[in-house]
Structure formats: C-alpha cells, structure tokens
Design a protein around this motif. Structure first.
Motif, PDB file in Angstrom:
ATOM      1  N   LEU A  40       0.577  -0.980   0.350  1.00 25.85           N
ATOM      2  CA  LEU A  40       0.674   0.187  -0.376  1.00 25.85           C
ATOM      3  C   LEU A  40       1.442   0.758  -0.315  1.00 25.85           C
ATOM      4  O   LEU A  40       1.958   1.732   0.378  1.00 25.85           O
ATOM      5  N   VAL A 197      -8.196   0.640  -0.715  1.00 28.27           N
ATOM      6  CA  VAL A 197      -7.744  -0.104   0.292  1.00 28.27           C
ATOM      7  C   VAL A 197      -8.707  -0.915   1.396  1.00 28.27           C
ATOM      8  O   VAL A 197      -8.834  -1.692   1.478  1.00 28.27           O
ATOM      9  N   GLU A 201      -7.720  -4.939   2.188  1.00 29.36           N
ATOM     10  CA  GLU A 201      -8.899  -5.321   3.308  1.00 29.36           C
ATOM     11  C   GLU A 201      -9.420  -7.304   3.801  1.00 29.36           C
ATOM     12  O   GLU A 201      -9.107  -7.569   4.724  1.00 29.36           O
ATOM     13  N   HIS A 207      -0.269  -6.462   4.961  1.00 23.86           N
ATOM     14  CA  HIS A 207      -0.659  -5.214   4.319  1.00 23.86           C
ATOM     15  C   HIS A 207       1.476  -4.587   4.924  1.00 23.86           C
ATOM     16  O   HIS A 207       0.991  -4.460   6.070  1.00 23.86           O
ATOM     17  N   LEU A 235      -1.604   7.327   3.985  1.00 22.81           N
ATOM     18  CA  LEU A 235      -1.976   6.841   2.156  1.00 22.81           C
ATOM     19  C   LEU A 235      -2.955   7.783   2.353  1.00 22.81           C
ATOM     20  O   LEU A 235      -3.351   8.565   0.748  1.00 22.81           O
TER      21      LEU A 235
END
Length: 237
Positions: A40, A197, A201, A207, A235
């Motif tokens: 991520l 995202v 998940e 992650h 993020l």
C-alpha cells in the motif's frame, strides 16, 4: 498444488533505480507460503517498481531476494519465472489482435503444475464463452481475468499482481476478490499492489506500507480497522 512448490519470499535491502533516479531505498519484505500480502502507498512511492525489481525487469537492482533457498537478485526475468514467480502488470499486456484462446496459449509452460486451458476455462467461464473474441472486444474486467489466467498456465506458484482492480466496476472488483481468495485456497502465494484500500482489507493477510521507496509500516489483516487513522495518514485517504 504440492506443498514442495510453496516457498517463502524474503527480501532484504532491495534497491532499484532507473538510470540516475533511485526509486527503491532498501525494501524489506517477508511473505510466507500461501499468504496474500499487499503493498500500500501513494502513487509514485515505489510499489510497482518493487514488483518489477522482484521479477528482474529493472536492470539496476541490488540487495537480496531469497525465494525458498534460492537467491534471485542476479537472475534474469526468464530464470526468475522458471523459479516460480509470475508478474501480471497493471496494463495487463493483452494482445488485442489475438483471440482469448490465442492469448492463453502465448506464455510457455515453465514449470510442472500449470493449469490447462480447459481448467482455466472452468475457472473463468466468461473467457470460455468468449474464447474466439479478439482482445480489443473484451471489457476491462475480462481483460484483467485473461491477464491473470494467462500466468496461471505457466506453472508459477508466486503471483505478483499490479493494481488488478484499477478502473473496474464494483461488481467486477468483487469477482477479482473472489478469484484471489480462490487462488489462495489452492495454495498460491500472492503479492498484490493495490490502491483500493477497502478491497485490500478484504483479501490480504498482511499489508506493507511503502513511502519514498522504503517499507515504513506493516499491518496485520486483523489490525486494519484499528490502524485506520495511521493508514489514512500514510495513504492520504
């Protein structure tokens, strides 16, 4: 899939550059057999470069990429593919003038255990229904399914998927999620770059968060909700 083909990936101090531009500044990752792990981070932090460096597609790379007990850092992409890694790029790489069936037959079988075309059509019924259709006539979701199906034929056991949900409708995103969970159940290991995202998940065990070409955090799947505030800071979401 036989357990002896399932291997861990240990990455240490992976650095990569394009000409004079250093992009990766020491990536460290640990991915166990059968895991789904995401990378991520904001755009431009080095997520795609990490996948390309693991696959040997970047000439200037240093560090250690240990797949099982085999060091990959000095191998070319063909030898890395024969070791068991496969890369599905964000742009999908579909040959638009070829049919679905012809696209599926393009990659060579590099290792035992790859899926047959018949098995792939059973897993991807939409592709079976469009086997004679040219790549230009496929939807974005169908192209993504074809890109993933194609690498499953090679016999690779460790899949590098770059933004598989990019630009796809929510119903197709759900289908991609179901596919990733199915592949995990079959023993595949998956390293996934993902901007969505919420999708990440739902599919991943862990992650890694990347900033400025380095891993700055690692979040277990079960900690995702509790860590939402810090993830938003990383993020920008």
């Amino acid at each position: 899939m036989n357990d002896d083909k399932r291997m861990s990936l240990k990455v240490r101090d992976l650095r990569a550059r394009y000409d004079e531009a250093q992009v990766l500044h020491g990536i460290n990752l640990d991915i166990g057999p059968g895991e789904v792990v995401t990378l991520l981070g904001r755009n431009g932090v080095g997520k795609t470069t990490t996948l390309r460096a693991l696959m040997g597609l970047i000439r200037h790379r240093t560090g250690s990429v240990l797949f099982g007990d085999r060091e990959l850092i000095k191998l070319d992409p063909e030898r890395i593919a024969r070791a068991g890694l496969a890369y599905c790029p964000e742009e999908r790489g579909i040959f638009c003038r070829l049919t679905v069936h012809e696209n599926l037959l393009l990659p060579p079988v590099l290792r035992p255990g790859g899926m047959s075309v018949e098995e792939l059509y059973a897993m991807f019924p939409n592709l079976a229904n469009r086997s004679a259709t040219a790549g230009t006539k496929l939807s974005g979701g169908e192209q993504q399914m074809l890109a993933i199906a194609r690498i499953l034929r090679t016999g690779s056991t460790f899949l590098l998927l770059d933004e598989p949900t990019e630009g796809l409708a929510p119903v197709v995103v759900q289908q991609i999620g179901g596919l990733i969970r199915l592949l995990k159940s079959k023993g595949y290991t998956i390293l996934l770059v993902e901007q969505n995202v919420r999708f990440a998940e739902t599919v991943a065990d862990r992650h890694y968060v990347i900033e400025h070409g380095k891993v700055v955090d690692m979040v277990q799947g079960g900690e995702f909700a509790a860590r939402k505030a810090s993830l938003q800071a990383y993020l920008g979401v």
